[in-house]
Design a protein around this motif. Structure first.
Motif, short mmCIF file in Angstrom:
data_model
loop_
_atom_site.label_atom_id
_atom_site.label_comp_id
_atom_site.label_asym_id
_atom_site.label_seq_id
_atom_site.Cartn_x
_atom_site.Cartn_y
_atom_site.Cartn_z
N PHE A 1 2.31 -2.69 3.84
CA PHE A 1 3.69 -2.23 3.75
C PHE A 1 3.83 -1.25 2.60
O PHE A 1 3.24 -1.45 1.54
N GLY A 2 4.64 -0.21 2.81
CA GLY A 2 5.16 0.52 1.67
C GLY A 2 6.19 -0.36 0.99
O GLY A 2 6.71 -1.31 1.60
N LEU A 3 6.48 -0.09 -0.26
CA LEU A 3 7.44 -0.93 -0.98
C LEU A 3 8.79 -0.99 -0.27
O LEU A 3 9.42 -2.05 -0.20
N ASP A 4 9.22 0.15 0.30
CA ASP A 4 10.53 0.19 0.93
C ASP A 4 10.64 -0.79 2.09
O ASP A 4 11.58 -1.58 2.17
N ASN A 5 9.66 -0.76 3.00
CA ASN A 5 9.80 -1.65 4.16
C ASN A 5 9.36 -3.08 3.88
O ASN A 5 9.49 -3.95 4.73
N ALA A 6 8.88 -3.34 2.67
CA ALA A 6 8.62 -4.73 2.27
C ALA A 6 9.89 -5.42 1.81
O ALA A 6 10.06 -6.63 2.01
N ILE A 7 10.79 -4.66 1.18
CA ILE A 7 11.97 -5.29 0.56
C ILE A 7 13.29 -4.92 1.23
O ILE A 7 14.32 -5.54 0.96
N LYS B 1 10.62 0.91 12.62
CA LYS B 1 10.36 0.07 13.81
C LYS B 1 9.25 -0.95 13.56
O LYS B 1 8.36 -1.18 14.39
N ILE B 2 9.32 -1.58 12.39
CA ILE B 2 8.35 -2.62 12.03
C ILE B 2 8.92 -3.97 12.40
O ILE B 2 9.96 -4.39 11.88
N ASN B 3 8.26 -4.67 13.29
CA ASN B 3 8.70 -5.99 13.73
C ASN B 3 7.83 -7.04 13.05
O ASN B 3 6.67 -7.24 13.43
N SER B 4 8.38 -7.71 12.04
CA SER B 4 7.59 -8.65 11.24
C SER B 4 8.52 -9.64 10.58
O SER B 4 9.64 -9.31 10.19
N ALA C 1 0.87 -1.18 0.00
CA ALA C 1 0.00 0.00 0.00
C ALA C 1 0.91 1.23 0.00
O ALA C 1 2.14 1.12 -0.08
N ALA C 2 0.31 2.41 0.11
CA ALA C 2 1.11 3.64 0.12
C ALA C 2 1.74 3.89 1.48
O ALA C 2 2.75 4.60 1.58
N VAL C 3 1.17 3.29 2.51
CA VAL C 3 1.67 3.48 3.87
C VAL C 3 1.66 2.13 4.58
O VAL C 3 1.07 1.16 4.10
N GLU C 4 2.31 2.09 5.75
CA GLU C 4 2.41 0.82 6.47
C GLU C 4 1.51 0.78 7.70
O GLU C 4 1.70 -0.07 8.59
N VAL C 5 0.54 1.67 7.75
CA VAL C 5 -0.43 1.65 8.85
C VAL C 5 -1.83 1.54 8.26
O VAL C 5 -2.09 1.95 7.14
N VAL C 6 -2.74 0.95 9.04
CA VAL C 6 -4.12 0.80 8.58
C VAL C 6 -4.83 2.15 8.65
O VAL C 6 -4.82 2.81 9.69
N ASN C 7 -5.42 2.53 7.53
CA ASN C 7 -6.14 3.80 7.42
C ASN C 7 -7.49 3.51 6.79
O ASN C 7 -7.56 3.09 5.63
N PRO C 8 -8.60 3.71 7.51
CA PRO C 8 -9.93 3.38 6.98
C PRO C 8 -10.26 4.09 5.66
O PRO C 8 -11.12 3.60 4.91
N SER C 9 -9.60 5.19 5.37
CA SER C 9 -9.86 5.90 4.12
C SER C 9 -9.05 5.35 2.95
O SER C 9 -9.19 5.82 1.82
#
Length: 301
Positions: free
Chosen positions: A215-221, A230-233, A179-187
Motif C-alpha cells: 500500500f501507499g500511505l494514502d490508501n493504507a489510512i 479501486k482497492i478491495n481489502s 511501499a511507494a506504490v500499491e502494486v507488486v513490482n519486481p524491481s
C-alpha cells in the motif's frame, strides 16, 4: 481512542516498577514525577544519587522520601545500565527506561549474554500515535531499530507490533505493508515482501492479525483514497499498524506526524524480556509518560 485512555488503562493494573538508567536528568525526573502523580508505576532510579536528589528537591520535594522511588548510586552510565538490567533479570523491576545515556550503552547491557534481556526475538521500535481527526491509534514500526529489515525480520517486527496492539485493546490488528506504490513490482523489493507477507498471513504463518499490501500511505489510512484506486481489502483505509520498509521511511513518518501534524505519541522497544522505553532528549515529558503507560500496558497484557 486517545493516549490519555492508555494512561487510564495503565493505572488499572497491579503496580509495576520501572528501572531508569541514568536518571540524573531534569527532563527524565519530570517524566517520573508526572508518572507518579498519575499512579502509572513505581521507580528504581540509577545514576548520580546526589544529582537525582537535587532535582527531586527542586521539582517535587515531597517525593524525596517517597516509598514509590528507590535511588541507586552508580559511577557511570554503563554501571547504571548494568544494574538496571540486572534488577529486571532478577524480577525486581518490570520495565526498562532510558535516561540521559547513549542508546548504545543501554542496548549493550540489554544484549549482554550473561545478564541481559535477550529472548531470541528481533528488537523493534513500535510507536503509537494519536492523530487529531483520526478515529483510531496509528501504530508505526520500525522507526528506530532495524535499518533495512529482510523478510524474516519483517515477520518478527509484525509479531512484536501485533502483540502490542492486542495489549491496548486492538483484538485483530490490521497491518498495512507500506511501499511507494500499491502494486507488486519486481524491481521494488518492498512490494515483493508485501505480497509474500500477505500470503503468509492468509496461510496462517503469521497469526492474530490481517495483513495486506503493498500500500501507499494514502490508501493504507484513507478509505476514500483506497476507493479511488479501486482497492478491495479489509485493511485498505483501515490500517492499525503501518509496517514501513526501511528505517528512513519510519523515522521520517514518525517525525512528520509529530512536527507537522502535532500528533501525540508513545513508543517502546519490543522483543526483549521486558518493554524498553527508549525515548530521546527531543521527546517531550508528555511523550515519555505516554511511552511509560504503553510499556505498562504491554507488560500487563
Amino acid at each position: 481512542m486517545t493516549l490519555d485512555w492508555l494512561i487510564e488503562r495503565a493505572t488499572q493494573y497491579e503496580e509495576k516498577t520501572v528501572a531508569v538508567v541514568a536518571a540524573d536528568d531534569v527532563e527524565v525526573i519530570e517524566a517520573v514525577i508526572e508518572a507518579l502523580r498519575l499512579r502509572i508505576a513505581n521507580f528504581f532510579l540509577y545514576g548520580d544519587k546526589e544529582q537525582i536528589l537535587s532535582i527531586l528537591r527542586e521539582k517535587a520535594p515531597e517525593l524525596v522520601r517517597s516509598e514509590k522511588i528507590k535511588i541507586f548510586h552508580t559511577n557511570s552510565s554503563a554501571s547504571a545500565a548494568e544494574h538496571a538490567v540486572k534488577a529486571i533479570k532478577l524480577n525486581e523491576a518490570n520495565v526498562l527506561m532510558k535516561g540521559n545515556v547513549p542508546t548504545a550503552t543501554i542496548l549493550k547491557a540489554v544484549l549482554n549474554k550473561d545478564y541481559g534481556l535477550r529472548t531470541g526475538n528481533v528488537l523493534s521500535h513500535i510507536s503509537v500515535f494519536e492523530v487529531a481527526g483520526y478515529d483510531r491509534f496509528t501504530i508505526v514500526t520500525d522507526a528506530a531499530m532495524n535499518i533495512n529489515p529482510d523478510l524474516e525480520t519483517k515477520v518478527q517486527i509484525i509479531n512484536n507490533s501485533v502483540k502490542l496492539a492486542k495489549s491496548i485493546g486492538i483484538e485483530t490488528p490490521r497491518v498495512a505493508v507500506i511501499a511507494a506504490v500499491e502494486v507488486v513490482n519486481p524491481s521494488m523489493p518492498a512490494t515483493m515482501d508485501a505480497a509474500i507477507l500477505t500470503q503468509m498471513n492468509r496461510r496462517g504463518q503469521i497469526k492474530d492479525c490481517l495483513i495486506d499490501g503493498p500500500f501507499g500511505l494514502d490508501n493504507a489510512i484513507s478509505l476514500e483514497a483506497a476507493k479511488q484506486k479501486k482497492i478491495n481489502s479489509e485493511v485498505a483505509g483501515r490500517a492499525d499498524i503501518l509496517l514501513v520498509p526501511t528505517i528512513e521511511v519510519g523515522n521520517t513518518l514518525y517525525k512528520s506526524l509529530v512536527y507537522f501534524a502535532g500528533a501525540r505519541v508513545g513508543a517502546i522497544i519490543a522483543g526483549a524480556k521486558v518493554p524498553i522505553v527508549l525515548t530521546s532528549r527531543a521527546d517531550s515529558a508528555e511523550s515519555k509518560v505516554y511511552s511509560l503507560a504503553l510499556a505498562i500496558c504491554s507488560v500487563c497484557k
